[in-house]
Design a protein around this motif. Structure first.
Motif, PDB file in Angstrom:
ATOM      1  N   MET A   1       0.820  -1.198   0.000  1.00 35.97           N
ATOM      2  CA  MET A   1       0.000   0.000   0.000  1.00 35.97           C
ATOM      3  C   MET A   1       0.863   1.261   0.000  1.00 35.97           C
ATOM      4  SD  MET A   1      -3.130  -0.683  -0.303  1.00 35.97           S
ATOM      5  CE  MET A   1      -4.445  -1.864   0.005  1.00 35.97           C
ATOM      6  N   ALA A   2       1.965   1.231   0.751  1.00 36.87           N
ATOM      7  CA  ALA A   2       2.842   2.400   0.814  1.00 36.87           C
ATOM      8  C   ALA A   2       3.479   2.667  -0.552  1.00 36.87           C
ATOM      9  CB  ALA A   2       3.921   2.184   1.871  1.00 36.87           C
ATOM     10  N   GLU A   3       3.897   1.600  -1.241  1.00 39.75           N
ATOM     11  CA  GLU A   3       4.503   1.770  -2.560  1.00 39.75           C
ATOM     12  C   GLU A   3       3.479   2.312  -3.555  1.00 39.75           C
ATOM     13  OE1 GLU A   3       7.500  -1.080  -4.203  1.00 39.75           O
ATOM     14  OE2 GLU A   3       5.873  -1.483  -5.629  1.00 39.75           O
ATOM     15  N   LEU A   4       2.258   1.775  -3.526  1.00 41.20           N
ATOM     16  CA  LEU A   4       1.208   2.278  -4.410  1.00 41.20           C
ATOM     17  C   LEU A   4       0.920   3.753  -4.153  1.00 41.20           C
ATOM     18  CD1 LEU A   4      -1.398  -0.653  -4.417  1.00 41.20           C
ATOM     19  CD2 LEU A   4      -0.218   0.273  -6.421  1.00 41.20           C
ATOM     20  N   ALA A   5       0.897   4.114  -2.875  1.00 40.04           N
ATOM     21  CA  ALA A   5       0.623   5.507  -2.516  1.00 40.04           C
ATOM     22  C   ALA A   5       1.726   6.427  -3.039  1.00 40.04           C
ATOM     23  CB  ALA A   5       0.499   5.641  -1.004  1.00 40.04           C
ATOM     24  N   ARG A   6       2.990   5.975  -2.960  1.00 38.12           N
ATOM     25  CA  ARG A   6       4.109   6.792  -3.440  1.00 38.12           C
ATOM     26  C   ARG A   6       4.071   6.947  -4.965  1.00 38.12           C
ATOM     27  NH1 ARG A   6       9.175   4.896  -2.785  1.00 38.12           N
ATOM     28  NH2 ARG A   6       8.565   2.784  -2.184  1.00 38.12           N
ATOM     29  N   ILE A   7       3.737   5.849  -5.656  1.00 40.82           N
ATOM     30  CA  ILE A   7       3.620   5.929  -7.118  1.00 40.82           C
ATOM     31  C   ILE A   7       2.484   6.867  -7.504  1.00 40.82           C
ATOM     32  CG2 ILE A   7       3.062   4.642  -9.213  1.00 40.82           C
ATOM     33  CD1 ILE A   7       4.447   2.205  -8.010  1.00 40.82           C
ATOM     34  N   LYS A   8       1.362   6.733  -6.810  1.00 46.67           N
ATOM     35  CA  LYS A   8       0.203   7.576  -7.105  1.00 46.67           C
ATOM     36  C   LYS A   8       0.525   9.050  -6.878  1.00 46.67           C
ATOM     37  CE  LYS A   8      -4.619   8.390  -5.870  1.00 46.67           C
ATOM     38  NZ  LYS A   8      -5.738   8.067  -4.955  1.00 46.67           N
ATOM     39  N   GLN A   9       1.199   9.352  -5.790  1.00 47.74           N
ATOM     40  CA  GLN A   9       1.550  10.734  -5.469  1.00 47.74           C
ATOM     41  C   GLN A   9       2.522  11.303  -6.500  1.00 47.74           C
ATOM     42  OE1 GLN A   9       3.330  11.239  -1.605  1.00 47.74           O
ATOM     43  NE2 GLN A   9       3.066  13.454  -1.606  1.00 47.74           N
ATOM     44  N   THR A  10       3.410  10.446  -7.000  1.00 46.73           N
ATOM     45  CA  THR A  10       4.436  10.909  -7.945  1.00 46.73           C
ATOM     46  C   THR A  10       3.867  11.168  -9.335  1.00 46.73           C
ATOM     47  OG1 THR A  10       6.159   9.692  -6.744  1.00 46.73           O
ATOM     48  CG2 THR A  10       6.645  10.326  -9.023  1.00 46.73           C
ATOM     49  N   VAL A  11       3.045  10.247  -9.854  1.00 45.43           N
ATOM     50  CA  VAL A  11       2.574  10.373 -11.248  1.00 45.43           C
ATOM     51  C   VAL A  11       1.203  11.017 -11.375  1.00 45.43           C
ATOM     52  CG1 VAL A  11       3.951   8.371 -11.927  1.00 45.43           C
ATOM     53  CG2 VAL A  11       1.546   8.038 -11.326  1.00 45.43           C
ATOM     54  N   GLN A  12       0.463  11.143 -10.267  1.00 46.38           N
ATOM     55  CA  GLN A  12      -0.866  11.768 -10.282  1.00 46.38           C
ATOM     56  C   GLN A  12      -1.765  11.171 -11.373  1.00 46.38           C
ATOM     57  OE1 GLN A  12      -1.956  14.476  -8.050  1.00 46.38           O
ATOM     58  NE2 GLN A  12      -0.228  13.505  -7.004  1.00 46.38           N
ATOM     59  N   PRO A  13      -2.109   9.888 -11.239  1.00 44.97           N
ATOM     60  CA  PRO A  13      -2.892   9.226 -12.289  1.00 44.97           C
ATOM     61  C   PRO A  13      -4.316   9.765 -12.401  1.00 44.97           C
ATOM     62  CG  PRO A  13      -2.770   7.833 -10.346  1.00 44.97           C
ATOM     63  CD  PRO A  13      -1.862   8.997 -10.087  1.00 44.97           C
ATOM     64  N   HIS A  14      -4.867   9.658 -13.616  1.00 44.49           N
ATOM     65  CA  HIS A  14      -6.263  10.048 -13.842  1.00 44.49           C
ATOM     66  C   HIS A  14      -7.209   8.896 -13.482  1.00 44.49           C
ATOM     67  CE1 HIS A  14      -3.767  12.495 -16.607  1.00 44.49           C
ATOM     68  NE2 HIS A  14      -4.609  13.450 -16.272  1.00 44.49           N
ATOM     69  N   GLU A  15      -6.683   7.682 -13.530  1.00 47.31           N
ATOM     70  CA  GLU A  15      -7.453   6.498 -13.152  1.00 47.31           C
ATOM     71  C   GLU A  15      -6.595   5.593 -12.283  1.00 47.31           C
ATOM     72  OE1 GLU A  15     -10.542   5.594 -13.699  1.00 47.31           O
ATOM     73  OE2 GLU A  15     -11.235   6.216 -15.694  1.00 47.31           O
ATOM     74  N   VAL A  16      -7.199   5.044 -11.222  1.00 51.31           N
ATOM     75  CA  VAL A  16      -6.574   3.978 -10.433  1.00 51.31           C
ATOM     76  C   VAL A  16      -7.543   2.801 -10.476  1.00 51.31           C
ATOM     77  CG1 VAL A  16      -5.635   3.254  -8.212  1.00 51.31           C
ATOM     78  CG2 VAL A  16      -5.443   5.652  -8.912  1.00 51.31           C
ATOM     79  N   LEU A  17      -7.185   1.786 -11.252  1.00 49.71           N
ATOM     80  CA  LEU A  17      -8.076   0.645 -11.444  1.00 49.71           C
ATOM     81  C   LEU A  17      -7.591  -0.553 -10.647  1.00 49.71           C
ATOM     82  CD1 LEU A  17      -8.716   0.832 -15.307  1.00 49.71           C
ATOM     83  CD2 LEU A  17     -10.058   1.835 -13.450  1.00 49.71           C
ATOM     84  N   LEU A  18      -8.488  -1.123  -9.868  1.00 49.80           N
ATOM     85  CA  LEU A  18      -8.165  -2.316  -9.089  1.00 49.80           C
ATOM     86  C   LEU A  18      -8.616  -3.549  -9.858  1.00 49.80           C
ATOM     87  CD1 LEU A  18      -7.134  -3.503  -6.360  1.00 49.80           C
ATOM     88  CD2 LEU A  18      -9.524  -3.500  -5.625  1.00 49.80           C
ATOM     89  N   VAL A  19      -7.700  -4.477 -10.078  1.00 47.47           N
ATOM     90  CA  VAL A  19      -8.020  -5.725 -10.777  1.00 47.47           C
ATOM     91  C   VAL A  19      -8.354  -6.784  -9.739  1.00 47.47           C
ATOM     92  CG1 VAL A  19      -7.192  -7.469 -12.390  1.00 47.47           C
ATOM     93  CG2 VAL A  19      -6.443  -5.092 -12.636  1.00 47.47           C
TER      94      VAL A  19
END
Length: 489
Positions: free
Chosen positions: A201-219
């Motif tokens: 979860m921490a790694e996902l949060a860091r990636i999300k904060q860095t790239v600012q995605p328009h979509e976060v899709l959970l598979v």
């Protein structure tokens, strides 16, 4: 998909047969069947309670329309509530005003996340949106290699920096590369775990904060039932997601995931995976899924599948051949291969209204085998024989050669030729009537008597217009326009 749920719901409709109106007494028995069906489908308990309560409320207050029996009226109410529970309308993928659109893919291991990433890229490419894949899963052995291989398969570039780089830095540089290359959409494949943990979860949060995605899709795996909904809610609370992709919807899924995700997590299902091939990804439409659950097929998805494969110019030429009885074995072989590209015979038949549950898996397997037999015999013909089927009618020596080449008997080849001639004559007669119920030579009885002689069942069944999911005049006009492009399929 959904066969067990559809069967149980069929039991609910039977409780209202022979009744002249919906009353509190007769609807209770039907509601008990609906409740059992949803619970057996592994839908969330609270979702089931709310669903049954709303259906009961609507059913008891419903005016029975003239010409529609209480059972049909009840089906309509259940259909409407299924659509409501699953989200009412399709929620499309985001498209940023300034490229690239950034999509972050998340999920646990074993859900098909990496494959879903490639499927989504191919789906976008069909919409003429260029895509780039970014491989940030540096932990799972061969995860990067798998994404690179899939990228080559679909013709989409993959950005990777090996397994020693920091996933956050890979994601950042991947987005920068996509900007430099003028890519429309960048899809980032992230690492999963066997279960939710703080490191992931921490790694996902860091990636999300860095790239600012328009979509976060959970598979998520549809076969996990209501647990898929709980997982979606947890991910949303931890990192914030914008939607879900349900994979393995073609497997032994009981339907609970599709029924629970939106209501429990608050996030929409955006796509469903319906097979292992990279083409097997479909946008999620609640109304279409409700039709499938109720065993009423999915005509619009069938139309879209056909439109992806059929060339309009070829379709017009083929229609002319049918009208003039010049349809030949080469044309038939082309149509058979086109149908294969649309998916398995089982998958296509289940999209046809009224066919859900009417043909057993064993019969469908027999149909697949028979198609292979016919294809083998046609492949053993010369190009001239394929173009001129009449050459085979009066030439036992030609038929013997084909039988020997294909590995089947002379009787098999003779029956194929005879059936083909009958089918060609029938198609000429039906050609003026719009979409012909195209028979399959050599496939008579392939469904064990479930289909008309010499052909596949022709949709829709009697009474289809009276069922939920029947299109309004405006929608019907649009569907008819689409259908025109593959009228000979």
């Amino acid at each position: 998909m959904f066969e067990a749920l559809a069967d149980r719901l069929e039991g609910a409709w039977k409780k209202l047969r022979g009744q002249d109106k919906i009353s509190e007494s007769n609807v209770q028995e039907a509601l008990r069947e609906v409740r059992r069906a949803l619970l057996e489908a592994d839908a969330n308990l609270q979702v089931v309670k709310d669903f049954v309560a709303e259906v009961q409320k609507q059913a008891l207050g419903a005016e029975v329309i003239a010409g529609v029996n209480p059972g049909q009226q009840f089906i309509k109410i259940v259909y409407d509530e299924l659509v409501s529970v699953m989200g009412d309308t399709n929620v499309p993928l985001a498209h940023a005003d300034v490229a690239p659109t950034i999509v972050l893919m998340a999920g646990l291991q074993g859900t098909g996340k990496t494959t879903a990433t490639a499927k989504l890229a191919l789906h976008l490419r069909k919409q003429e949106r260029s895509a780039m894949l970014v491989a940030t899963d540096v932990y799972r052995p061969a995860a990067i290699d798998q994404l690179v291989t899939l990228g080559k398969q679909i013709g989409v570039p993959v950005f990777e920096m090996g397994s020693d780089a920091d996933p956050v830095e890979i994601a950042r540089q991947g987005v920068e590369q996509a900007k430099a290359d003028g890519i429309d959409t960048v899809i980032i494949d992230t690492a999963g775990r066997l279960q939710i943990d703080q490191a992931m979860m921490a790694e996902l949060a860091r990636i999300k904060q860095t790239v600012q995605p328009h979509e976060v899709l959970l598979v998520v795996d549809a076969m996990t039932g209501q647990e898929a909904a709980n997982l979606t809610r947890t991910f949303h609370e931890e990192i914030g997601i914008t939607g879900a992709i349900l994979t393995k919807m073609d497997g032994d899924t009981r339907g609970g995931a599709a029924l629970s995700v939106r209501r429990i997590s608050g996030q929409p299902i955006k796509f469903i995976g319906v097979g292992e091939k990279v083409e097997a990804l479909q946008p999620f439409y609640p109304d279409r899924m409700a039709s499938r659950i109720l065993g009423m097929g999915d005509v619009l998805t069938l139309v879209e599948k056909a439109q992806e494969e059929v060339d309009l110019a070829d379709a017009e030429k083929l229609q002319e051949k049918i009208l003039t009885a010049k349809f030949d074995f080469a044309d038939f072989l082309k149509q058979t291969r086109l149908m294969k590209n649309m998916g398995s015979l089982a998958g296509i038949v289940k999209l046809i209204p009224g066919m859900g549950g009417k043909i057993s898996d064993e019969q469908l397997q027999q149909g697949e085998a028979q198609l292979k037999r016919v294809e083998a015999m046609i492949n053993s013909m010369t190009p001239e024989e394929r173009r001129e089927p009449e050459l085979l009618s009066g030439s036992p020596s030609r038929r013997r050669r084909i039988a020997k080449g294909s590995g089947y008997s002379l009787d098999d080849v003779s029956k194929l030729v005879k059936d083909f001639q009958k089918m060609r004559s029938l198609m000429q007669q039906m050609g003026q009537g719009g979409l012909p119920g195209m028979g399959m030579p050599g496939l008579g009885g392939m469904f064990g008597g479930g289909a008309p002689a010499g052909g596949m069942p022709s949709p829709p069944p009697p009474g289809w217009r009276g069922y939920p999911g029947a299109m309004s005049p405006g929608k019907k006009k649009k569907k008819d326009k689409k259908k025109k492009g593959f009228g000979t399929l």
